[in-house]
Enzyme design. Structure first.
Site, short mmCIF file in Angstrom:
data_model
loop_
_atom_site.label_atom_id
_atom_site.label_comp_id
_atom_site.label_asym_id
_atom_site.label_seq_id
_atom_site.Cartn_x
_atom_site.Cartn_y
_atom_site.Cartn_z
N THR A 146 0.82 -1.21 0.00
CA THR A 146 0.00 0.00 0.00
C THR A 146 0.85 1.26 0.00
O THR A 146 2.00 1.24 0.45
CB THR A 146 -0.90 -0.01 1.26
N ASP A 147 0.23 2.36 -0.46
CA ASP A 147 0.93 3.66 -0.40
C ASP A 147 1.03 4.18 1.04
O ASP A 147 1.81 5.08 1.32
CB ASP A 147 0.23 4.69 -1.29
N GLU A 148 0.23 3.60 1.96
CA GLU A 148 0.20 4.13 3.33
C GLU A 148 1.53 3.94 4.05
O GLU A 148 1.77 4.59 5.07
CB GLU A 148 -0.93 3.48 4.14
N TYR B 29 -1.95 -0.36 11.07
CA TYR B 29 -2.08 -1.05 9.77
C TYR B 29 -0.87 -0.77 8.89
O TYR B 29 -0.21 -1.70 8.40
CB TYR B 29 -3.37 -0.62 9.06
N LYS C 118 2.09 -3.27 7.44
CA LYS C 118 2.38 -3.48 6.01
C LYS C 118 3.84 -3.11 5.70
O LYS C 118 4.51 -3.79 4.92
CB LYS C 118 1.42 -2.65 5.13
#
Ligand code: NAD
Ligand code: DAU
Length: 354
Positions: free
Chosen positions: A132-134, A158, A162
Site C-alpha cells: 500500500t501507499d500508506e 495497519y 504493512k
C-alpha cells in the site's frame, strides 16, 4: 498454476475473476476467511476446476509447504492481510499476527520450496507482494507524490504492519535471493468492496437512509484507483516486472473525501433518487476524526508507466459511476454482507471446505 492468497477479499476476488476471464491457468485460492473474506464474490466460479479454494492462513507454514509441494505453482500473489485502518486502531493484534508474522511464515515456506527448485522453474518463479501507499506516511498539501524511493514513515498500526511485511519481503530477496516483486498501490474502489471502507459504506448507508459519516473536516486527500486497474497492474508486474523492484500503482486521481462523497451523492440522485425528492447529501454527518489520520496520499506512477507500459483504463469519473451502478445492481450482495448472511452462503455452498 499460481497461488493467490486472500483471494476471497475485495481486491483478491477481482484479481481472480479477471485472471480466469483472460487465461486458463488455474488459481489456488488460499484464504483464512476472516470477516473480510467472502466466497460469494467468487460465486460465478462455482464448479470451475480452474479455481481451487483452500481455507487456511498464510501463517500456517505446514499448510503452505504442502500446497507448494502438491501444486508446484510458478508464482504466488500475496493479497492476504488485515486491511482496515480503523480496525487496526481499535485492535492492532490481528494486524501484527497476519501482516507481519503471517508474511514471515509464508516467506519461510517459500524459501524452503524455491531453494530446492532448479533450472527454468527456479529462474521463472515469482513472489508478488501486494502492498500500500500508506507505508510512505502522510504528505503536505504541496509535497510531490510518493515515488518508490520515498522514505517509509507509516503512521497507523495497519500501515506499520504493512511496512514491516514489505521490509521482510525485501530482506528475503537481498539475503536469500528469493525472486520478489512488490507493488505499493493507492486507494482502490469498485465491485465487492466491503462496506466498512469509505466508498461502499457511503453508497450502502445512503440507500439505507442512514447517515454518511465524514471524519473531521473531510478535507483529507486520497488517490483513487478502480480495482480492475490495480489488477491489470499486478498482472503486468508479474509478467515483466524486474525481480527485486518495487512499483507504485495509482491513477493520478487525488480527491478530498468530501468531494468523493458529494460525487457519490450526485450519482445516486441521478440513478436512484430518494423517494422524498431530497438530495442524498442531506444525509452527510460530520463525526470525530480518526486517530492519527493521515492527511494526504498521492502516488507517482511514472515508473510502472515508463518501464512496464502500464496505464489505468478508467478515469475516476467512469470508474465511480460503474461502481455506484454495480452496488445498485447487487443489493442482495450488500444485504448479505451487512447482515452477516454471507457466512451462511459460504456454509451452504462450500460446506466443510470453508
Ligand atoms: P480485504 O480485507 O478485502 O481482504 C483480505 C483477504 O485476506 C480476506 O479475504 C481475508 O479473509 C484474507 N485473510 C486475512 N488474513 C489472512 C490470513 N492470515 N491468511 C489467509 N488469508 C487471510 O483486503 P483488500 O482491500 O482486498 O486488500 C488486499 C491487499 O491489498 C492487502 O494486502 C492490502 O494491504 C492491499 N491494498 C489494499 C488497498 C485498498 O484500497 N483496499 C490498496 C492498496 C493495497
Ligand atoms: O491507501 C491505500 C489504503 O486505502 C489501503 O492500504 C487500505 O487497505 C484501505 O483500507 C484504504 O485505507 P483508507 O484508510 O484510506 O480507506 P478508508 O476507506 O477506510 O478511508 C478513506 C478515507 O475516508 C480516509 O481519509 C478516512 C475517511 N473516512 C472513512 C470512513 C470509513 C471517513 O471520512 N468516513 C468513514 O466512515
Amino acid at each position: 498454476m499460481i497461488i493467490v492468497t486472500g483471494a476471497a477479499g475485495f481486491i483478491g476476488s477481482n484479481f481472480v475473476l479477471d485472471w480466469l476471464a483472460q487465461s486458463d491457468e488455474a488459481v489456488i485460492n488460499l484464504d483464512a476467511l476472516t470477516y473480510a473474506g467472502n466466497l460469494e464474490n467468487l460465486a460465478s466460479l462455482q464448479g470451475d476446476p480452474r479455481h481451487i479454494f483452500v481455507k487456511g492462513s498464510i501463517g500456517d507454514f505446514d499448510l503452505v509447504a504442502k500446497l507448494l509441494a502438491e501444486y508446484q505453482p510458478r508464482a504466488i500473489v500475496n493479497f492476504a492481510a488485515e486491511s482496515h485502518v480503523d480496525r487496526s486502531i481499535h485492535g492492532p493484534e490481528d494486524f501484527i499476527q497476519t501482516n507481519i508474522v503471517g508474511t514471515f511464515h509464508l516467506l519461510e515456506a517459500l524459501r524452503a520450496y524455491w531453494s530446492k527448485l532448479d533450472g527454468a522453474a527456479k529462474d521463472s518463479f515469482r513472489f508478488l507482494h501486494v502492498s500500500t501507499d500508506e507505508v510512505y506516511g502522510s504528505l503536505g498539501k504541496d509535497d510531490p507524490a510518493f515515488t518508490e524511493t520515498h522514505r517509509y514513515e507509516p503512521n497507523s498500526p495497519y500501515s506499520a504492519s504493512k511496512a514491516a511485511s514489505d521490509h521482510l519481503v525485501r530482506a528475503y530477496h537481498h539475503t536469500y535471493g528469493l525472486p520478489v516483486l512488490t507493488t505499493n498501490c493507492s486507494n482502490n474502489y469498485g465491485p465487492y468492496h466491503f462496506p466498512e471502507k469509505l466508498i461502499p459504506l457511503v453508497i450502502s448507508n445512503a440507500l439505507a437512509g442512514k447517515s454518511l459519516p465524514i471524519y473531521g473536516d473531510g478535507q483529507q486527500i486520497r488517490d483513487w484507483l478502480y480495482v480492475k486497474d490495480h489488477c491489470s497492474a499486478i498482472r503486468r508486474v508479474l509478467e515483466v516486472g524486474r525481480v527485486g523492484e518495487t512499483y507504485n500503482v495509482g491513477g493520478w486521481n487525488e480527491k478530498p473525501n468530501l468531494d468523493v462523497v458529494h460525487t457519490l451523492c450526485a450519482i445516486l440522485d441521478e440513478l436512484n433518487p430518494r423517494p422524498d425528492g431530497q438530495p442524498y447529501k442531506a444525509q452527510i454527518t460530520y463525526v470525530t476524526d480518526r486517530l492519527g489520520h493521515d492527511r494526504r496520499y498521492a502516488i507517482d506512477a511514472s515508473k510502472i508507466e515508463r518501464e512496464l507500459g502500464w496505464k489505468p483504463a478508467e478515469t475516476f469519473e467512469t470508474g465511480i459511476r460503474k461502481t455506484v451502478q454495480w452496488y445498485l445492481d447487487n443489493q442482495p450482495w450488500v444485504e448479505n454482507v451487512t447482515s452477516g448472511a454471507y457466512r451462511q452462503w459460504i456454509d451452504k455452498n462450500y460446506g466443510a471446505n470453508a
